[in-house]
Scaffold this active site. Structure first.
Site, PDB file in Angstrom:
ATOM      1  N   GLU A  47       0.857  -1.192   0.000  1.00 56.89           N
ATOM      2  CA  GLU A  47       0.000   0.000   0.000  1.00 56.89           C
ATOM      3  C   GLU A  47       0.897   1.247   0.000  1.00 56.89           C
ATOM      4  O   GLU A  47       1.969   1.245   0.617  1.00 56.89           O
ATOM      5  CB  GLU A  47      -0.826  -0.027   1.296  1.00 56.89           C
ATOM      6  CG  GLU A  47      -1.678   1.202   1.561  1.00 56.89           C
ATOM      7  CD  GLU A  47      -2.177   1.250   3.007  1.00 56.89           C
ATOM      8  OE1 GLU A  47      -1.435   0.835   3.923  1.00 56.89           O
ATOM      9  OE2 GLU A  47      -3.319   1.701   3.209  1.00 56.89           O
ATOM     10  N   LYS A 125      -9.547   1.570  -1.559  1.00 63.37           N
ATOM     11  CA  LYS A 125      -9.713   1.037  -0.198  1.00 63.37           C
ATOM     12  C   LYS A 125     -11.058   1.436   0.417  1.00 63.37           C
ATOM     13  O   LYS A 125     -11.385   2.622   0.508  1.00 63.37           O
ATOM     14  CB  LYS A 125      -8.563   1.559   0.668  1.00 63.37           C
ATOM     15  CG  LYS A 125      -8.506   1.008   2.075  1.00 63.37           C
ATOM     16  CD  LYS A 125      -7.214   1.524   2.743  1.00 63.37           C
ATOM     17  CE  LYS A 125      -6.997   0.999   4.137  1.00 63.37           C
ATOM     18  NZ  LYS A 125      -5.708   1.481   4.698  1.00 63.37           N
ATOM     19  N   CYS A 174      -4.542  -3.044   2.827  1.00 62.40           N
ATOM     20  CA  CYS A 174      -4.234  -2.920   4.260  1.00 62.40           C
ATOM     21  C   CYS A 174      -5.369  -3.379   5.170  1.00 62.40           C
ATOM     22  O   CYS A 174      -5.693  -4.558   5.234  1.00 62.40           O
ATOM     23  CB  CYS A 174      -3.800  -1.485   4.551  1.00 62.40           C
ATOM     24  SG  CYS A 174      -3.022  -1.289   6.178  1.00 62.40           S
TER      25      CYS A 174
END
Lengths: 315, 315
Positions: A47, A125, A174
């Site tokens: 990330e 995300k 993540c």
């Protein structure tokens, strides 16, 4: 019949605030070349792989430093050498970066690039951790909710190229890896290989002394293992690690098979390559038996998962 | 402030086909008494803790042997001594059994009994594995879908008594523990302690040589660890173990904390007690931070979890 894909994780050590982009890119290219030299066909970077984890710093919205962390196009001249080298080596890659759209939206984004240089998939995300507000009691902030908008593309699996044996691929970023809903939506698309990059604090990012590097590395590995097993998929989960801007990040980058077994794991907190030969056909044991969703799922009892957000305890 | 509850898992070795009920009950009572002697306040017995795992055998629906495996009331005279002894010791318990209702329905059921002998909660297994049909190629069948109806009560958390520090309790049965949806529905009710009994084959119950005792024990422990962590709850997961009717069952009964750490695990395949002091307050770290559902969940992207059953792969 085996369907092999040789995969790599390219863990990065820290990228300090103020790092030179060309130097950072040279590190990524060195790992890419090492992966290609080992015969890897696809390499996963972390990330926000091009910059420091800047959400640990409070910045004014108008601060030019903040704007400098975002890519306004992908590729762009500052990352083109990575794309060019990958295409020359016919190796694909997953890359996390901070995205600013032409409309001025900001996302914590990842792309997967094919061996021909084309962008195969893009993901923004969904599970942004941290806060919008400055927390005066904390040495380091976690301001993802301030700097990014929630991902607006959902969890969309996509098919890799025939030269990779056409795997069903899914991406997360993540904190998403801790949320079984994200994995399941990709599992329901038959995902065979999950690509994940992360930057995870080596301490409790929400304050308090209850979590340390060892515990948080344990959490990070465990959620990938169990969610890979419960969706009968391979997974590559890759850290930016080490002491960055004075703040610790866990390592523990790993490649996990569809049984949830770790088949490769990083041992350092620096730039480090991990490798595995993934036989995509191994997903079939789980997909056809224990996790044959069509035979065994009972969605009529899952409704609270979509009908409520927070927890509501019984009296 | 700590909220302590001393919990036990009472793993059972095999209960052979044709076992005498009084002898079986004496084994449960011996484990109950041992748990009470150690100060445990709540003890978890396995799934189908009163009989052999009879779904491994094909029986005609009219076979009186089959009818004999089901309890038509709970308690009933054949289990009343367990209830009486528990009440005298002021210890609660989770018990799995085969239930036949007055209307003639059959469920794979578990109850939790309080220290005063009252039934605090009841659960009927939702995720029935196995098949309805006889599989001629296999030495042992897995006929849960034939002998049981799907649980019709959903996943309903309930509150334990004040003398236990009022924990939010949830129950699952065996295969349910591999399904993150089941855990999440209970997590959305703030569950603090999960009670689970199981009978899990030490081989692939759907045929093939790909799974053995070690791998299946690994799976069993891992799913409890990760799902406990992802819902910030304690969990007690308890096996019927060993070679029963000639067929192997895994052991590995475990107590897991809200970090997903195993704090106690059985080391045998026989009758064995495991114990832990569970501080329910340890759930708050996860529930208030990483897994603060109100702050971090994004249900608008989870809809496929309830809108489709089987997997649909991209082109």
């Amino acid at each position: 019949m085996s369907r092999n894909l040789r995969i790599a994780g390219a863990q990065l050590g820290p990228i300090q605030r103020g790092a030179d982009r060309a130097e950072t890119l040279a590190r990524l290219i060195a790992l890419l070349e090492a992966a290609a030299a080992e015969g890897a066909e696809l390499v996963v970077f972390p990330e926000l792989a091009l910059t420091t984890f800047f959400p640990r710093w409070w910045m004014d919205a108008a601060d030019p430093e903040l704007a400098g962390y975002f890519e306004t196009a992908m590729p762009n001249p500052s990352v083109q050498p990575l794309f060019d080298r990958a295409r020359a080596l016919q190796i694909g890659f997953y890359l996390g970066y901070a995205e600013r759209t032409p409309q001025g939206q900001h996302f914590n984004t990842a792309i997967t690039v094919g061996p021909d240089g084309s962008i195969l998939g893009k993901y923004r995300k969904v599970h942004l951790p941290g806060s919008r507000e400055y927390r005066p009691a904390q040495q380091y902030q976690q301001l993802e909710k301030r700097y990014f908008e929630y991902g607006d593309m959902g969890f969309k699996a996509f098919r890799g190229p025939k030269v990779w044996n056409a795997p069903v691929l899914g991406m997360l970023v993540c904190n998403d890896r801790r949320w079984p809903e994200a994995w399941r939506v990709l599992g329901l698309q038959g995902v065979e290989l999950m690509l994940i990059g992360y930057n995870s604090a080596a301490y409790d990012p929400n304050g308090g002394p209850a979590e340390d590097l060892a515990l948080r590395t344990f959490h990070s590995t465990m959620v990938v293992q169990a969610n890979a097993y419960m969706n009968a998929t391979w997974a590559v989960s890759v850290a930016k690690a080490g002491v960055e801007d004075g703040a610790g990040l866990i390592g523990g980058s790993c490649i996990v098979d569809p049984n949830g077994k770790v088949v490769a794991q990083a041992t350092t907190l620096g730039d480090e390559l991990i490798l595995a030969d993934a036989d995509l056909a191994l997903c079939q044991q789980g997909k056809q038996k224990m996790f044959n969703f069509a035979a065994h799922r009972r969605p009529q009892w899952y409704k609270p998962i979509v009908e409520q957000v927070g927890a509501v305890a019984p009296d």
